[in-house]
Design a protein around this motif. Structure first.
Motif, PDB file in Angstrom:
ATOM      1  N   ILE A  74      33.158  38.771  42.371  1.00 18.10           N
ATOM      2  CA  ILE A  74      32.393  37.733  43.071  1.00 18.10           C
ATOM      3  C   ILE A  74      31.773  36.761  42.066  1.00 18.10           C
ATOM      4  O   ILE A  74      31.755  35.545  42.281  1.00 18.10           O
ATOM      5  N   ALA A  75      31.281  37.290  40.957  1.00 16.47           N
ATOM      6  CA  ALA A  75      30.711  36.434  39.913  1.00 16.47           C
ATOM      7  C   ALA A  75      31.749  35.440  39.408  1.00 16.47           C
ATOM      8  O   ALA A  75      31.449  34.262  39.182  1.00 16.47           O
ATOM      9  N   ALA A  76      32.976  35.904  39.257  1.00 12.42           N
ATOM     10  CA  ALA A  76      34.023  35.054  38.686  1.00 12.42           C
ATOM     11  C   ALA A  76      34.581  34.045  39.678  1.00 12.42           C
ATOM     12  O   ALA A  76      34.853  32.893  39.317  1.00 12.42           O
ATOM     13  N   THR A  77      34.757  34.445  40.942  1.00 11.53           N
ATOM     14  CA  THR A  77      35.518  33.609  41.874  1.00 11.53           C
ATOM     15  C   THR A  77      34.668  32.829  42.875  1.00 11.53           C
ATOM     16  O   THR A  77      35.168  31.918  43.523  1.00 11.53           O
TER      17      THR A  77
ATOM     18  N   LEU B 117      32.683  32.320  49.441  1.00 11.29           N
ATOM     19  CA  LEU B 117      31.579  31.919  50.314  1.00 11.29           C
ATOM     20  C   LEU B 117      31.346  32.912  51.451  1.00 11.29           C
ATOM     21  O   LEU B 117      30.257  32.973  52.019  1.00 11.29           O
ATOM     22  N   TYR B 118      32.389  33.678  51.782  1.00  8.57           N
ATOM     23  CA  TYR B 118      32.321  34.616  52.903  1.00  8.57           C
ATOM     24  C   TYR B 118      32.998  35.924  52.509  1.00  8.57           C
ATOM     25  O   TYR B 118      33.824  35.955  51.598  1.00  8.57           O
TER      26      TYR B 118
ATOM     27  N   CYS C  55      37.348  33.259  51.079  1.00  5.60           N
ATOM     28  CA  CYS C  55      37.050  34.540  51.732  1.00  5.60           C
ATOM     29  C   CYS C  55      37.372  35.683  50.772  1.00  5.60           C
ATOM     30  O   CYS C  55      38.525  35.858  50.356  1.00  5.60           O
ATOM     31  N   LEU C  56      36.365  36.455  50.438  1.00  6.88           N
ATOM     32  CA  LEU C  56      36.494  37.526  49.453  1.00  6.88           C
ATOM     33  C   LEU C  56      37.681  38.441  49.731  1.00  6.88           C
ATOM     34  O   LEU C  56      38.463  38.741  48.826  1.00  6.88           O
ATOM     35  N   MET C  57      37.843  38.898  50.971  1.00  5.25           N
ATOM     36  CA  MET C  57      38.881  39.875  51.288  1.00  5.25           C
ATOM     37  C   MET C  57      40.289  39.339  51.062  1.00  5.25           C
ATOM     38  O   MET C  57      41.229  40.119  50.889  1.00  5.25           O
ATOM     39  N   GLU C  58      40.450  38.024  51.046  1.00  4.56           N
ATOM     40  CA  GLU C  58      41.781  37.435  50.897  1.00  4.56           C
ATOM     41  C   GLU C  58      42.055  36.905  49.498  1.00  4.56           C
ATOM     42  O   GLU C  58      43.147  36.409  49.216  1.00  4.56           O
TER      43      GLU C  58
ATOM     44  N   ARG D 112      28.105  42.615  52.582  1.00  4.78           N
ATOM     45  CA  ARG D 112      27.541  41.291  52.312  1.00  4.78           C
ATOM     46  C   ARG D 112      27.292  41.131  50.819  1.00  4.78           C
ATOM     47  O   ARG D 112      27.276  42.119  50.073  1.00  4.78           O
ATOM     48  N   PHE D 113      27.078  39.903  50.399  1.00  3.60           N
ATOM     49  CA  PHE D 113      26.787  39.646  48.990  1.00  3.60           C
ATOM     50  C   PHE D 113      25.941  38.396  48.852  1.00  3.60           C
ATOM     51  O   PHE D 113      25.862  37.557  49.760  1.00  3.60           O
ATOM     52  N   ALA D 114      25.302  38.278  47.705  1.00  2.00           N
ATOM     53  CA  ALA D 114      24.581  37.060  47.338  1.00  2.00           C
ATOM     54  C   ALA D 114      24.934  36.750  45.889  1.00  2.00           C
ATOM     55  O   ALA D 114      24.977  37.651  45.046  1.00  2.00           O
ATOM     56  N   ARG D 115      25.203  35.489  45.616  1.00  2.00           N
ATOM     57  CA  ARG D 115      25.585  35.072  44.263  1.00  2.00           C
ATOM     58  C   ARG D 115      24.656  33.950  43.814  1.00  2.00           C
ATOM     59  O   ARG D 115      24.443  32.982  44.548  1.00  2.00           O
TER      60      ARG D 115
END
Length: 216
Positions: A101-104, A107-108, A156-159, A189-192
């Protein structure tokens, strides 16, 4: 090879695996249904589907702070039992997701979370772009749908493709972990946070920087 849609549907009904996973398995098996099912089971994707509906309320909130404090991530990942949540394998998976998540900068978590008005706005922009490129109007709609799929893959994280193994999506990686760990796992969920986000500043390539940390 091209695969038959009805064959994909049949395998999906028998295994509960995702449509894309079923299609890939059929392609690998050259259309052989039984062999494709075996491939899905070997990869743990069929077993993962059977566990996916179970309640997962334990787990961890994992953090990742990029070198120098430039970027930070918090991600909640759930499993079924406190025991699994404390295992090294589960914790390593959580760290990998936080680093990804930090790298990419998704948003969802999944495409279902994207607001419908955001998609409609994106479609309007993409349609205008296609028309400005001189594309025939009769094929513009198909082009827009293809580009919307790319939008999901980007945000989208999962994709997204996993930064440590681009041949896998995060969705595929999750299914593999469900299979090997033996419990349902969900990325909730996540927050960046990015230093100076929203302010005018020099653009950093966080994918390269994070991967440099991974490869040390």
């Amino acid at each position: 090879m091209a695969v038959n849609a009805s064959a994909v549907k049949e395998i999906r009904e028998k295994t509960g695996a995702g449509m894309l996973d079923c299609k890939k398995a059929l392609e690998e098996a050259n259309g052989d249904l039984d062999k494709a099912i075996v491939l899905l089971r070997e990869k743990g994707l069929a077993a993962a589907a059977n566990k996916a509906g179970r309640t997962a309320t334990e787990g961890t909130v994992e953090s990742y702070i990029h070198a120098g404090g430039k970027i930070g991530v918090l991600v909640e990942i759930n499993c079924e039992t406190d025991f699994v949540g404390k295992t090294d394998q589960f914790k390593e998976f959580a760290r990998d997701i936080a680093m990804h998540i930090a790298a990419t900068n998704p948003l969802y978590v999944r495409r279902e979370e994207v607001p419908s008005d955001a998609i409609e706005k994106e479609k309007e922009i993409l349609k205008a772009q296609a028309l400005n490129e001189g594309k025939p109007e009769k094929i513009v709609e198909k082009m827009v749908e293809g580009r919307i799929s790319k939008y999901y893959e980007e945000f989208c994280l999962m994709e997204q493709s996993f930064i440590k193994d681009p041949d896998k999506t995060i969705s595929t990686l999750l299914k593999e972990k469900i299979s090997t760990i033996g419990e349902n796992i969900t990325i909730r969920r996540f927050a960046r946070f990015e230093l100076g986000e929203g302010l005018e500043k020099k653009q950093d390539n966080f994918v390269e920087e994070v991967m440099a940390q991974v490869n040390k």
